[in-house]
Design a protein around this motif. Structure first.
Motif, mmCIF file in Angstrom:
data_model
loop_
_atom_site.group_PDB
_atom_site.id
_atom_site.type_symbol
_atom_site.label_atom_id
_atom_site.label_comp_id
_atom_site.label_asym_id
_atom_site.label_seq_id
_atom_site.Cartn_x
_atom_site.Cartn_y
_atom_site.Cartn_z
ATOM 1 N N PHE B 443 0.670 -1.322 0.004
ATOM 2 C CA PHE B 443 -0.048 0.032 0.052
ATOM 3 C C PHE B 443 0.911 1.047 -0.121
ATOM 4 O O PHE B 443 1.990 1.316 0.453
ATOM 5 N N ASP B 444 0.393 2.233 -0.752
ATOM 6 C CA ASP B 444 1.146 3.363 -0.599
ATOM 7 C C ASP B 444 0.111 4.528 -1.046
ATOM 8 O O ASP B 444 -0.844 4.499 -1.638
ATOM 9 N N PRO B 445 0.090 5.852 -0.238
ATOM 10 C CA PRO B 445 -0.812 6.924 -0.272
ATOM 11 C C PRO B 445 -1.006 7.243 -1.541
ATOM 12 O O PRO B 445 -1.837 7.992 -1.962
ATOM 13 N N THR B 446 0.272 7.051 -2.475
ATOM 14 C CA THR B 446 0.159 7.952 -3.683
ATOM 15 C C THR B 446 -0.656 6.899 -4.775
ATOM 16 O O THR B 446 -0.861 7.194 -5.938
ATOM 17 N N SER B 447 -0.956 5.596 -4.451
ATOM 18 C CA SER B 447 -1.533 4.669 -5.358
ATOM 19 C C SER B 447 -3.234 4.412 -5.016
ATOM 20 O O SER B 447 -3.479 4.360 -3.856
ATOM 21 N N PRO B 448 -4.008 4.645 -6.041
ATOM 22 C CA PRO B 448 -5.394 4.724 -5.668
ATOM 23 C C PRO B 448 -5.898 3.263 -5.573
ATOM 24 O O PRO B 448 -5.194 2.224 -5.886
ATOM 25 N N PHE B 449 -6.742 3.067 -4.554
ATOM 26 C CA PHE B 449 -7.209 1.695 -4.193
ATOM 27 C C PHE B 449 -8.795 1.573 -4.321
ATOM 28 O O PHE B 449 -9.465 2.434 -3.651
ATOM 29 N N GLY B 450 -9.082 0.588 -4.984
ATOM 30 C CA GLY B 450 -10.979 0.359 -5.019
ATOM 31 C C GLY B 450 -11.254 -0.847 -5.708
ATOM 32 O O GLY B 450 -10.224 -1.360 -6.269
ATOM 33 N N GLY B 451 -12.348 -1.171 -5.914
ATOM 34 C CA GLY B 451 -12.916 -2.330 -6.577
ATOM 35 C C GLY B 451 -13.683 -2.031 -7.618
ATOM 36 O O GLY B 451 -14.183 -1.141 -8.148
ATOM 37 N N TYR B 452 -13.962 -3.220 -8.378
ATOM 38 C CA TYR B 452 -14.736 -3.594 -9.583
ATOM 39 C C TYR B 452 -15.930 -4.389 -8.864
ATOM 40 O O TYR B 452 -16.149 -4.938 -7.920
ATOM 41 N N LYS B 453 -17.119 -4.388 -9.785
ATOM 42 C CA LYS B 453 -18.274 -5.397 -9.330
ATOM 43 C C LYS B 453 -18.707 -5.389 -7.993
ATOM 44 O O LYS B 453 -18.640 -4.010 -7.137
ATOM 45 N N GLU B 454 -18.746 -6.126 -7.112
ATOM 46 C CA GLU B 454 -19.352 -6.231 -5.880
ATOM 47 C C GLU B 454 -18.279 -5.781 -4.804
ATOM 48 O O GLU B 454 -18.601 -5.925 -3.381
ATOM 49 N N SER B 455 -16.909 -5.306 -5.180
ATOM 50 C CA SER B 455 -16.127 -4.849 -4.302
ATOM 51 C C SER B 455 -16.137 -3.536 -4.065
ATOM 52 O O SER B 455 -15.317 -2.928 -3.414
ATOM 53 N N GLY B 456 -17.349 -2.930 -4.757
ATOM 54 C CA GLY B 456 -17.785 -1.469 -4.347
ATOM 55 C C GLY B 456 -17.005 -0.484 -5.641
ATOM 56 O O GLY B 456 -16.893 -1.060 -6.621
ATOM 57 N N TYR B 457 -17.472 0.867 -5.284
ATOM 58 C CA TYR B 457 -16.864 1.779 -6.237
ATOM 59 C C TYR B 457 -16.481 3.007 -5.740
ATOM 60 O O TYR B 457 -16.663 3.359 -4.576
ATOM 61 N N GLY B 458 -15.719 3.819 -6.309
ATOM 62 C CA GLY B 458 -14.766 4.872 -6.052
ATOM 63 C C GLY B 458 -13.585 4.719 -5.762
ATOM 64 O O GLY B 458 -13.158 3.255 -5.332
ATOM 65 N N ARG B 459 -12.670 5.557 -5.471
ATOM 66 C CA ARG B 459 -11.250 5.205 -5.350
ATOM 67 C C ARG B 459 -10.681 5.935 -4.128
ATOM 68 O O ARG B 459 -11.163 7.006 -3.975
ATOM 69 N N GLU B 460 -10.015 5.397 -3.174
ATOM 70 C CA GLU B 460 -9.293 6.090 -2.164
ATOM 71 C C GLU B 460 -7.823 6.087 -2.351
ATOM 72 O O GLU B 460 -7.285 5.035 -2.945
ATOM 73 N N GLY B 461 -7.119 7.223 -2.056
ATOM 74 C CA GLY B 461 -5.864 7.145 -2.185
ATOM 75 C C GLY B 461 -5.389 7.848 -3.564
ATOM 76 O O GLY B 461 -6.031 7.770 -4.451
ATOM 77 N N GLY B 462 -4.335 8.522 -3.545
ATOM 78 C CA GLY B 462 -3.568 8.947 -4.879
ATOM 79 C C GLY B 462 -4.475 10.261 -5.096
ATOM 80 O O GLY B 462 -5.450 10.741 -4.650
ATOM 81 N N LEU B 463 -4.114 10.651 -6.433
ATOM 82 C CA LEU B 463 -4.964 11.918 -7.156
ATOM 83 C C LEU B 463 -6.330 11.406 -7.061
ATOM 84 O O LEU B 463 -7.187 12.228 -6.810
ATOM 85 N N ALA B 464 -6.410 10.166 -7.746
ATOM 86 C CA ALA B 464 -7.867 9.912 -7.893
ATOM 87 C C ALA B 464 -8.546 9.920 -6.605
ATOM 88 O O ALA B 464 -9.923 9.795 -6.665
#
Lengths: 309, 472
Positions: B443-464
């Motif tokens: 994990f790194d704060p500069t890297s966006p994190f988030g899911g497809y499908k039933e793992s959710g939507y929206g991104r956390e981290g990074g510019l995104a």
């Protein structure tokens, strides 16, 4: 899985195919694993046990142009009785011309005499010289020979030349144990470290050793980790156990203990004896003695309380 | 035999109070709901009594956040950044205290809270502090949304708090955050840090309690944005509650990630990556590599190496610095892991654990792997959220992709091969928000994190990650 690896060295091509067929080493992952094991916290009784084990694994070394018979005799005295109740070290390691002095000084103590040979540290000499360098050291009383590989041949892909030299030196060793120095600082990549480890073991090495101590970086934790994985996998494949000796740059008790943790969690118990794991070092011994004293008394004693031989 | 003596981190750095209130408008106040106990899952010892926030308490918190919003959002970005930098530094200064408290309340090994969680928490605040005065260059506008209602899980209590609060504050929002009921303590210590940093009252509000409190936060009419990390089941309820209200929503939900090992992988490092993928944080990781897909030509060798490695894992006291596997967070979670593991056996998969002594007190589960697993088995489909690995095999890259994607989830995946072109090909085909190559759970704060499908939507981290907190 005890396959015969006899045919591996039947030709340059076969040897090359085998060495390049070994699983790769991912540098980031290997560094991370070694760093994580470096965070193990070894305290109290475990630390006391580790310090004594480390002392008993030391190859107490002097490899200077300025070495003299007097210097070697003094070092041998310290090897036998490092100080206090501390155990003796495993071996002393000297240049070939001082083997006779060390052998005489250590007679009957059980401490081994190791000698570097084969044109140490660069290895840039003919096979004839390397073989007689070895034979003369053994004749003078060396129990163990620390040879260097031909890094130039290895890096230019002439694995067979490296292999044959090790085989020839091993033959010249007779009853003496052969430690093969890979000089990992010059091999640079971890893939090379793994290949050189296997090459040395296939050629008959009793021990694989990281470095001469004359090239930096020397015995880094990830390199030792990869060599421990190699001896572990080699025994699984052939049934033969090979020892490991990190040497060069191990100066503190902390460094030594990190090495023991690596052994413990990589190759395992079977390697946690002076018979199968050595620490090539000179100044390390005094730091181990100092920490030993601190653990026993609760106080640090100044460097003047520890002998400099 | 080289036995490591116990090396416990001292609890003395933590000043545990016998009871904790809510943090509203910069003050610690009593909650009007009944208080609940939070326990140390490694010993079942009660750590503290914590207040439950009722709907009225939540309303007070939202009103405090609304009141603070005007001032906070009007501050120049550089001023907001000062507070965030200050919070980041205080987190570093109090790192040991936070790590010990996290391990006490959550059960995770101190090695992880000390070396992973807390440094990442500080890094997140540092990172988003840097964005606060540069929003106009991020491409999402500079207008904050308003009051964010945030509900976070128990697996990374402080890290999930950082993922939620740092970007929200950097963008000029104020927040009402509800930590999980089993792990509220580090959030409350964070509240203390907010006070220490002189953060204006009402910018951060923390309400503790169980599902009802979370529901009250989500349903409150004056919330502009809902951010949730947790189970897919609860995520569905939240999506339903928020539908048609105009609230913005980001969800980070469950996962059933495939960790795919090809026969040309660096095997020793792949073994480490598999261990880190599923046994990191006892497998309480939404992006855990819970399905190992291994190429048949190397399966036997890899499994032997993996089993040998599992034999060296050290399970026990989370505060011992040499512990690799800590306690399961709650009795409820333990029951779920046991139920699914038993089901795995009943459905025909072969169960294996290393010789591993479990402490008598507390909630514990040994590292476990299942071989002979088929895609149709429950343990290959349902998120177990525990230290349980399902091993499947494949023959070709196409089959690996097919199996990896054959799940309703899509949060993360791992690819192990020394072949660069194959990594790119796989990353292109895998339907997962994060694809790790030759590493896992990185994990790194500069890297966006988030899911497809039933793992959710929206991104956390990074510019995104800024997008979720700006009125785009």
């Amino acid at each position: 899985m005890t396959t015969s690896l006899a045919d591996v060295a039947s030709s340059e091509a076969a040897l090359r195919a085998f060495l390049h067929g070994l699983p790769g080493v991912d540098r980031v992952g290997a560094d991370q694993r070694a760093a994580m094991l470096g965070t193990r916290s070894i305290k109290t009784t475990a630390k006391a046990q580790a310090i004594d084990l480390a002392i008993s694994m030391v190859d107490l070394t002097t490899l200077e142009g300025a070495d003299t018979a007097g210097k070697v005799r003094a070092m041998c005295a310290k090897a036998v009785r490092p100080g206090g109740e501390a155990p003796s070290v495993a071996a002393v390691c000297v240049y070939p011309d001082l083997v006779a002095v060390a052998a005489e000084a250590l007679k009957g103590t059980g401490i081994k005499v190791a000698s570097v040979a084969t044109g140490f540290p660069s290895g840039r000499t003919s096979l004839e010289v390397k073989v007689s360098d070895t034979a003369l050291a053994v004749a003078a009383g060396a129990d163990e020979i620390d040879m260097v590989i031909d890094r130039g041949a290895f890096l230019s892909g002439r694995y067979m030349k490296v292999y044959e030299e090790i085989v020839a030196v091993k033959a010249a060793c007779g009853p003496a144990h052969l430690k093969v120095i890979l000089e990992t600082g010059e091999l640079v990549t971890y893939d090379n470290v793994r290949r050189a480890s296997w090459l040395a073991m296939l050629a008959g090495a009793d021990f694989i050793k990281t470095s001469t101590g004359k090239v930096a970086p020397a015995a880094t934790l990830p390199v030792t980790l990869i060599m421990l994985e190699a001896v572990r996998d080699f025994r699984d494949a052939t049934g033969r156990q090979v020892g490991v000796k990190p040497a060069g740059g191990i100066r503190t008790t902390k460094d030594a203990i990190k090495n023991l943790v690596l052994v413990n969690e990589t190759a395992g118990d079977d390697w946690l004896t002076p018979e199968w794991f050595r620490l090539g070092a000179s100044s390390l011994l005094n730091d181990l003695l100092m920490q030993r004293e601190k653990l026993a008394t609760g106080r640090y004693a100044g460097p003047d309380y520890f002998t400099l031989d | 035999m080289f036995e490591y003596a116990p090396a416990p981190e001292s609890r003395d750095v933590v000043d545990l109070k016998s009871s904790y209130g809510l943090f509203i408008d910069g003050e610690f106040v009593d909650g009007s709901g009944p208080s609940f106990k939070t326990v140390n899952p490694a010993t079942e010892e009660t750590l503290a009594e914590v207040a439950t926030a009722s709907a009225e308490d939540v309303d007070r918190a939202v009103r405090a956040a609304r009141k603070a919003f005007d001032g906070w959002s009007a501050l120049p970005g550089a001023e907001r950044a000062k507070y965030l930098f200050r919070i980041a530094r205080l987190i570093q200064e109090r790192a040991r205290e936070l790590a010990v408290l996290e391990s006490l309340d959550n059960g995770k090994p101190i090695r992880e809270s000390r070396d992973v969680d807390v440094p990442l928490v500080a890094a997140h605040f540092f990172y988003y502090a840097g964005w606060a005065d540069k929003l106009e260059y991020a491409g999402f506008g500079t207008k904050p949304l308003g009051v964010a209602g945030q509900v976070i899980p128990w697996n990374f209590p402080l890290l999930m708090l950082a993922w939620k609060i740092a970007p929200a504050l950097a963008c000029g929002n104020t927040v009402v955050l509800k930590p999980a009921e089993t792990t509220p303590l580090t959030a409350l210590l964070f509240a203390e840090i907010c006070r220490q940093a002189d953060l204006p009252p009402g910018v951060v509000n923390i309400v503790t309690g169980a599902g009802e409190t979370g529901a009250a936060v989500v349903a409150h009419p004056d919330i502009d944005k809902v951010a949730f990390t947790g189970s897919t089941e609860v995520g569905r309820l939240i999506a339903r509650a928020v539908a048609g209200t105009g609230k913005k929503l980001t969800l980070e939900l469950g996962g059933k990630a495939a960790n795919i090992v090809f026969d040309d992988a660096a095997l020793d490092q792949a073994v480490e990556g598999i261990v880190n993928g599923i046994f990191f944080n006892q497998g309480h990781v939404c992006c855990a590599g819970s399905r190992l897909l291994v190429q048949e030509s190397v399966a036997e060798e890899l499994l032997a190496a993996l089993k040998r490695r599992l034999g060296t894992l050290r399970l026990g006291d989370p505060l011992d610095k040499n512990t690799d596997i800590g306690a399961i967070n709650s009795a409820e979670q333990l029951a779920k892991i046991r139920r699914l593991s038993d089901l795995g056996e009943a459905e025909g998969a072969e169960r294996w654990s290393p010789a591993c002594e479990l402490p008598e007190q507390g909630y514990w589960f040994p590292p476990t792997l299942f071989t002979g697993v088929a895609q149709s088995h429950s343990i290959a489909r349902e998120e177990i959220f525990g230290p349980v690995l399902s091993v499947l095999t494949f023959r070709t890259p196409a089959e690996a992709v097919e199996k990896a994607n054959n799940t309703p989830y899509g949060l993360s995946a791992g690819v192990w091969t020394e072949k660069g072109s194959r990594i790119l090909w796989m990353a292109d085909k895998l339907r997962a928000g994060v694809v790790w190559a030759n590493t896992f759970n990185k994990f790194d704060p500069t890297s966006p994190f988030g899911g497809y499908k039933e793992s959710g939507y929206g991104r956390e981290g990074g510019l995104a990650g800024l997008e979720a907190y700006l009125d785009v």
